[in-house]
Design a protein around this motif. Structure first.
Motif, PDB file in Angstrom:
ATOM      1  N   UNK A 101      35.274  -5.717  36.198  1.00 36.72           N
ATOM      2  CA  UNK A 101      34.542  -4.525  35.783  1.00 36.72           C
ATOM      3  C   UNK A 101      33.106  -4.626  36.296  1.00 36.72           C
ATOM      4  N   UNK A 102      32.449  -3.478  36.529  1.00 34.67           N
ATOM      5  CA  UNK A 102      31.077  -3.520  37.042  1.00 34.67           C
ATOM      6  C   UNK A 102      30.109  -4.132  36.036  1.00 34.67           C
ATOM      7  N   UNK A 103      29.189  -4.923  36.547  1.00 36.65           N
ATOM      8  CA  UNK A 103      28.164  -5.555  35.707  1.00 36.65           C
ATOM      9  C   UNK A 103      26.901  -5.673  36.538  1.00 36.65           C
ATOM     10  N   UNK A 104      25.957  -4.741  36.340  1.00 36.58           N
ATOM     11  CA  UNK A 104      24.769  -4.633  37.179  1.00 36.58           C
ATOM     12  C   UNK A 104      25.207  -4.493  38.638  1.00 36.58           C
ATOM     13  N   UNK A 105      24.825  -5.415  39.516  1.00 34.49           N
ATOM     14  CA  UNK A 105      25.211  -5.308  40.927  1.00 34.49           C
ATOM     15  C   UNK A 105      26.417  -6.186  41.254  1.00 34.49           C
ATOM     16  N   UNK A 106      27.059  -6.714  40.234  1.00 34.45           N
ATOM     17  CA  UNK A 106      28.191  -7.614  40.430  1.00 34.45           C
ATOM     18  C   UNK A 106      29.478  -7.018  39.878  1.00 34.45           C
ATOM     19  N   UNK A 107      30.551  -7.745  40.109  1.00 28.18           N
ATOM     20  CA  UNK A 107      31.814  -7.476  39.431  1.00 28.18           C
ATOM     21  C   UNK A 107      32.071  -8.661  38.515  1.00 28.18           C
ATOM     22  N   UNK A 108      32.245  -8.389  37.230  1.00 30.39           N
ATOM     23  CA  UNK A 108      32.509  -9.437  36.260  1.00 30.39           C
ATOM     24  C   UNK A 108      34.012  -9.577  36.085  1.00 30.39           C
ATOM     25  N   UNK A 109      34.517 -10.783  36.288  1.00 28.61           N
ATOM     26  CA  UNK A 109      35.945 -11.029  36.084  1.00 28.61           C
ATOM     27  C   UNK A 109      36.206 -11.061  34.581  1.00 28.61           C
ATOM     28  N   UNK A 110      36.896 -10.036  34.071  1.00 28.41           N
ATOM     29  CA  UNK A 110      37.136  -9.945  32.630  1.00 28.41           C
ATOM     30  C   UNK A 110      38.503 -10.503  32.250  1.00 28.41           C
ATOM     31  N   UNK A 111      39.348 -10.752  33.234  1.00 28.01           N
ATOM     32  CA  UNK A 111      40.624 -11.428  32.974  1.00 28.01           C
ATOM     33  C   UNK A 111      41.112 -12.060  34.267  1.00 28.01           C
ATOM     34  N   UNK A 112      41.750 -13.209  34.138  1.00 31.04           N
ATOM     35  CA  UNK A 112      42.228 -13.945  35.304  1.00 31.04           C
ATOM     36  C   UNK A 112      43.582 -14.554  34.998  1.00 31.04           C
ATOM     37  N   UNK A 113      44.578 -14.199  35.787  1.00 27.96           N
ATOM     38  CA  UNK A 113      45.902 -14.813  35.671  1.00 27.96           C
ATOM     39  C   UNK A 113      46.064 -15.804  36.823  1.00 27.96           C
ATOM     40  N   UNK A 114      46.321 -17.046  36.496  1.00 26.70           N
ATOM     41  CA  UNK A 114      46.420 -18.098  37.497  1.00 26.70           C
ATOM     42  C   UNK A 114      47.693 -17.964  38.323  1.00 26.70           C
ATOM     43  N   UNK A 115      47.676 -18.580  39.496  1.00 25.54           N
ATOM     44  CA  UNK A 115      48.897 -18.643  40.306  1.00 25.54           C
ATOM     45  C   UNK A 115      49.993 -19.347  39.512  1.00 25.54           C
ATOM     46  N   UNK A 116      51.216 -18.847  39.577  1.00 32.29           N
ATOM     47  CA  UNK A 116      52.306 -19.469  38.803  1.00 32.29           C
ATOM     48  C   UNK A 116      52.888 -20.684  39.508  1.00 32.29           C
ATOM     49  N   UNK A 117      52.036 -21.680  39.746  1.00 35.77           N
ATOM     50  CA  UNK A 117      52.514 -22.925  40.348  1.00 35.77           C
ATOM     51  C   UNK A 117      51.852 -24.099  39.626  1.00 35.77           C
ATOM     52  N   UNK A 118      52.078 -25.297  40.112  1.00 34.15           N
ATOM     53  CA  UNK A 118      51.562 -26.493  39.440  1.00 34.15           C
ATOM     54  C   UNK A 118      50.246 -26.980  40.030  1.00 34.15           C
ATOM     55  N   UNK A 119      49.631 -26.193  40.909  1.00 33.15           N
ATOM     56  CA  UNK A 119      48.383 -26.617  41.532  1.00 33.15           C
ATOM     57  C   UNK A 119      47.231 -26.573  40.538  1.00 33.15           C
ATOM     58  N   UNK A 120      46.228 -27.392  40.788  1.00 34.06           N
ATOM     59  CA  UNK A 120      45.059 -27.419  39.925  1.00 34.06           C
ATOM     60  C   UNK A 120      44.209 -26.181  40.186  1.00 34.06           C
ATOM     61  N   UNK A 121      43.899 -25.444  39.143  1.00 32.26           N
ATOM     62  CA  UNK A 121      43.141 -24.200  39.280  1.00 32.26           C
ATOM     63  C   UNK A 121      42.083 -24.108  38.185  1.00 32.26           C
ATOM     64  N   UNK A 122      41.064 -23.325  38.464  1.00 30.10           N
ATOM     65  CA  UNK A 122      39.995 -23.102  37.486  1.00 30.10           C
ATOM     66  C   UNK A 122      40.056 -21.658  36.992  1.00 30.10           C
ATOM     67  N   UNK A 123      40.030 -21.480  35.674  1.00 26.68           N
ATOM     68  CA  UNK A 123      40.035 -20.143  35.112  1.00 26.68           C
ATOM     69  C   UNK A 123      38.714 -19.459  35.441  1.00 26.68           C
ATOM     70  N   UNK A 124      38.779 -18.238  35.973  1.00 26.39           N
ATOM     71  CA  UNK A 124      37.595 -17.553  36.484  1.00 26.39           C
ATOM     72  C   UNK A 124      37.080 -16.442  35.567  1.00 26.39           C
ATOM     73  N   UNK A 125      37.647 -16.285  34.388  1.00 25.37           N
ATOM     74  CA  UNK A 125      37.154 -15.268  33.467  1.00 25.37           C
ATOM     75  C   UNK A 125      35.680 -15.530  33.165  1.00 25.37           C
ATOM     76  N   UNK A 126      34.860 -14.494  33.328  1.00 25.54           N
ATOM     77  CA  UNK A 126      33.426 -14.630  33.114  1.00 25.54           C
ATOM     78  C   UNK A 126      32.630 -14.854  34.383  1.00 25.54           C
ATOM     79  N   UNK A 127      33.307 -15.092  35.498  1.00 28.53           N
ATOM     80  CA  UNK A 127      32.620 -15.289  36.777  1.00 28.53           C
ATOM     81  C   UNK A 127      32.142 -13.942  37.311  1.00 28.53           C
ATOM     82  N   UNK A 128      30.937 -13.906  37.846  1.00 26.99           N
ATOM     83  CA  UNK A 128      30.385 -12.695  38.451  1.00 26.99           C
ATOM     84  C   UNK A 128      30.391 -12.843  39.966  1.00 26.99           C
ATOM     85  N   UNK A 129      30.913 -11.832  40.662  1.00 24.78           N
ATOM     86  CA  UNK A 129      31.000 -11.836  42.114  1.00 24.78           C
ATOM     87  C   UNK A 129      30.184 -10.662  42.639  1.00 24.78           C
TER      88      UNK A 129
END
Length: 255
Positions: A101-129
């Protein structure tokens, strides 16, 4: 604008990104006397918005912000409606899925579904791009003229050698985005990472979020199957929000 609140907000902004700063550092950044900054930080500490390093003299963001952020996320209807759909999209495509969702000049990740595999991943909810460097941001920009004005009022910064920082060049993409209902980016925010996104609309027909699948650049561009699944999911979320048509209309700038 209330000065005390403005200054407190600027302290929190300076401490974002896991920064640890001392009173002197904050005072220099804010161009304020250290005694004034100390008073602001002391008040923020009493509310748990700022914490002091154990055994140190530097400060960091406090735990109350985590509680407040979770409360904020829980109030977002689009996030609640989208969760089961994003999980299904991740399963269907084998890819990570972001809702932004828009947040000032960024996009705020408000939900993140990880890849459905066994790889190591970081949850990105709250990250601004930065909006100009993401497929989600391009979708939001293409459909929301007001958001364009917010993002383009300052120079666009480069994140990689492929980031588009020319407003005119970026704007040229918007008609095609609204025509096909999707946007893409390749290596524009993170090298080796690409994404494709589609708009999510509400009952008024306005864009309220963007849905994206993230794939390694080695697998880009996204296949027709992935694009089809993405568009279908964005349409389904929009319908749950009451949208009668999809893609959404282009929203003009507010007066």
């Amino acid at each position: 604008m209330i000065q005390a609140i403005d200054r407190a907000a600027k302290v929190l902004e300076l401490l974002q990104g896991a920064r640890h700063l001392g009173i002197t550092d904050l005072a220099l950044a804010l161009d304020l006397p250290p005694s004034t900054v100390h008073g602001i930080v002391k008040s923020l500490r009493e509310h748990g918005l700022v914490a002091k390093e154990r055994g140190g003299q530097r400060y960091m963001l406090g735990p109350t912000l985590l509680r407040l952020s979770n409360v904020y996320l829980d109030t977002l209807d689009v996030r609640a409606r989208a969760m089961r759909w994003t999980q299904d999209l991740a399963r269907r495509t084998g890819l990570s899925v972001r809702l932004g969702a828009p947040h000032f000049a960024d996009v705020l990740v408000i939900h993140h579904s990880l890849r459905p595999d066994d790889s190591q991943q970081m949850l990105e909810t709250g990250v601004a791009i930065p909006a100009h460097a993401s497929a989600m941001g391009k979708v939001l920009l293409a459909y929301d003229v007001g958001f364009q004005q917010t993002v383009f009022e300052r120079p666009l910064r480069s994140l990689t050698g492929d980031t588009i920082t020319d407003v005119a060049r970026l704007t040229l993409e918007f008609p095609a985005i609204t025509e096909r209902g999707s946007a893409s980016e390749t290596d524009e925010a993170v090298l080796g990472e690409s994404s494709v996104a589609a708009p999510v609309a509400d009952a008024r027909g306005d864009i309220v979020a963007a849905l994206a699948v993230v794939l390694p650049t080695s697998q880009a561009p996204a296949s027709d199957d992935v694009l089809g699944a993405l568009r279908e999911t964005a349409r389904n979320i929009s319908r749950e929000l009451g949208a009668a048509v999809w893609p959404p209309r282009v929203a003009p700038a507010e007066d």
